[in-house]
Scaffold this motif. Structure first.
Motif, mmCIF file in Angstrom:
data_model
loop_
_atom_site.group_PDB
_atom_site.id
_atom_site.type_symbol
_atom_site.label_atom_id
_atom_site.label_comp_id
_atom_site.label_asym_id
_atom_site.label_seq_id
_atom_site.Cartn_x
_atom_site.Cartn_y
_atom_site.Cartn_z
ATOM 1 N N MET A 60 -7.122 -7.426 -4.600
ATOM 2 C CA MET A 60 -8.002 -6.479 -3.923
ATOM 3 C C MET A 60 -7.226 -5.681 -2.876
ATOM 4 N N PHE A 61 -6.493 -6.376 -2.022
ATOM 5 C CA PHE A 61 -5.741 -5.669 -0.982
ATOM 6 C C PHE A 61 -4.646 -4.796 -1.592
ATOM 7 N N ALA A 62 -4.009 -5.273 -2.647
ATOM 8 C CA ALA A 62 -2.947 -4.489 -3.283
ATOM 9 C C ALA A 62 -3.482 -3.186 -3.862
ATOM 10 N N ALA A 63 -4.755 -3.180 -4.264
ATOM 11 C CA ALA A 63 -5.341 -1.980 -4.863
ATOM 12 C C ALA A 63 -5.833 -0.975 -3.825
ATOM 13 N N LEU A 64 -5.996 -1.392 -2.586
ATOM 14 C CA LEU A 64 -6.596 -0.515 -1.587
ATOM 15 C C LEU A 64 -5.855 0.812 -1.388
ATOM 16 N N PRO A 65 -4.521 0.839 -1.370
ATOM 17 C CA PRO A 65 -3.865 2.128 -1.156
ATOM 18 C C PRO A 65 -4.223 3.180 -2.195
ATOM 19 N N GLN A 66 -4.510 2.760 -3.420
ATOM 20 C CA GLN A 66 -4.787 3.750 -4.474
ATOM 21 C C GLN A 66 -6.208 4.311 -4.411
ATOM 22 N N VAL A 67 -7.095 3.663 -3.653
ATOM 23 C CA VAL A 67 -8.488 4.144 -3.581
ATOM 24 C C VAL A 67 -8.873 4.610 -2.178
ATOM 25 N N THR A 68 -7.916 4.700 -1.269
ATOM 26 C CA THR A 68 -8.229 5.101 0.108
ATOM 27 C C THR A 68 -7.417 6.309 0.535
ATOM 28 N N THR A 69 -7.986 7.039 1.474
ATOM 29 C CA THR A 69 -7.303 8.199 2.044
ATOM 30 C C THR A 69 -6.266 7.725 3.067
ATOM 31 N N ASP A 70 -5.446 8.667 3.516
ATOM 32 C CA ASP A 70 -4.363 8.311 4.439
ATOM 33 C C ASP A 70 -4.876 7.837 5.795
ATOM 34 N N ASP A 71 -6.126 8.192 6.141
ATOM 35 C CA ASP A 71 -6.684 7.791 7.437
ATOM 36 C C ASP A 71 -7.760 6.717 7.290
ATOM 37 N N ALA A 72 -7.760 6.009 6.171
ATOM 38 C CA ALA A 72 -8.842 5.079 5.852
ATOM 39 C C ALA A 72 -8.838 3.837 6.742
#
Length: 198
Positions: A114-126
């Motif tokens: 779950m944490f590994a996938a977060l960068p691909q579904v979040t904006t730069d200021d997420a």
């Protein structure tokens, strides 16, 4: 089918909302991971109409979530997405992620994914807000949490309360830093991480 109902969700929604009103005041699109019954999605979307609240969960939970969202009939609460953290993720990028009482249900490798996938579904200021019980330095924070952990492991060996430092390490690897760590009722915490690029 009757709407599913979680007494815990009913109890914890007010203290969680009090924090999210502040943390998500400048957010626009929230992905809720593991929406469960759908109670939080309906309540938070109604209370924060400036947000598009995107609920999600495994397929078996989606009918119950739809019942809550259909009853609420909110323009900012779209139909729930099917999401298994070990599978494919949405193509959209969200500026906030929320999850409640999920980390101790998932297997540890699922928490990692779950944490590994977060960068691909979040904006730069997420930012990412997660609610639930956490251990501190490998120790339970209360006798009730220790009992809860035993109950979880009786249900399934892969379940269990996660250590805050271990979760922070996963977040850091994904590019998120801990910004807030708020003690909540019933020996729970609401923790907020922000992307380092923010």
């Amino acid at each position: 089918m009757e709407k599913p109902y979680s007494p815990a969700s009913e109890r914890n929604r007010a203290p969680i909302l009090a924090q999210l009103r502040e943390w998500f005041a400048d957010r626009r699109h929230v992905l809720e991971i593991g929406s469960g019954t759908g109670q939080h999605a309906a309540h938070f979307a109604q209370a924060m109409p400036h947000l598009i609240w995107q609920s999600s969960d495994r397929a078996e939970h989606l009918p119950g979530i739809r019942l809550w969202l259909d009853a609420a009939a909110l323009p900012n609460a779209p139909a729930p997405l099917q999401l298994d953290v070990t599978g494919s993720w949405p193509q959209w990028r969200y500026d906030a992620v929320f999850s409640a009482n999920t980390l101790h249900i998932m297997a540890w490798h699922e928490v990692q994914q779950m944490f590994a996938a977060l960068p691909q579904v979040t904006t730069d200021d997420a930012c990412v807000a997660i609610y639930g019980p956490f251990n501190r330095d490998g120790q339970f924070t209360s006798d009730s949490n220790a009992a809860f952990d035993r109950e979880l492991k009786m249900r399934a060996p892969h379940m269990g309360i996660r250590d805050a430092a271990a979760v922070d390490e996963l977040a850091a690897t994904a590019g998120f830093e801990l910004a807030e760590d708020v003690a909540m009722p019933a020996n729970n915490y609401l923790r907020l991480w922000r992307r380092r690029s923010a």
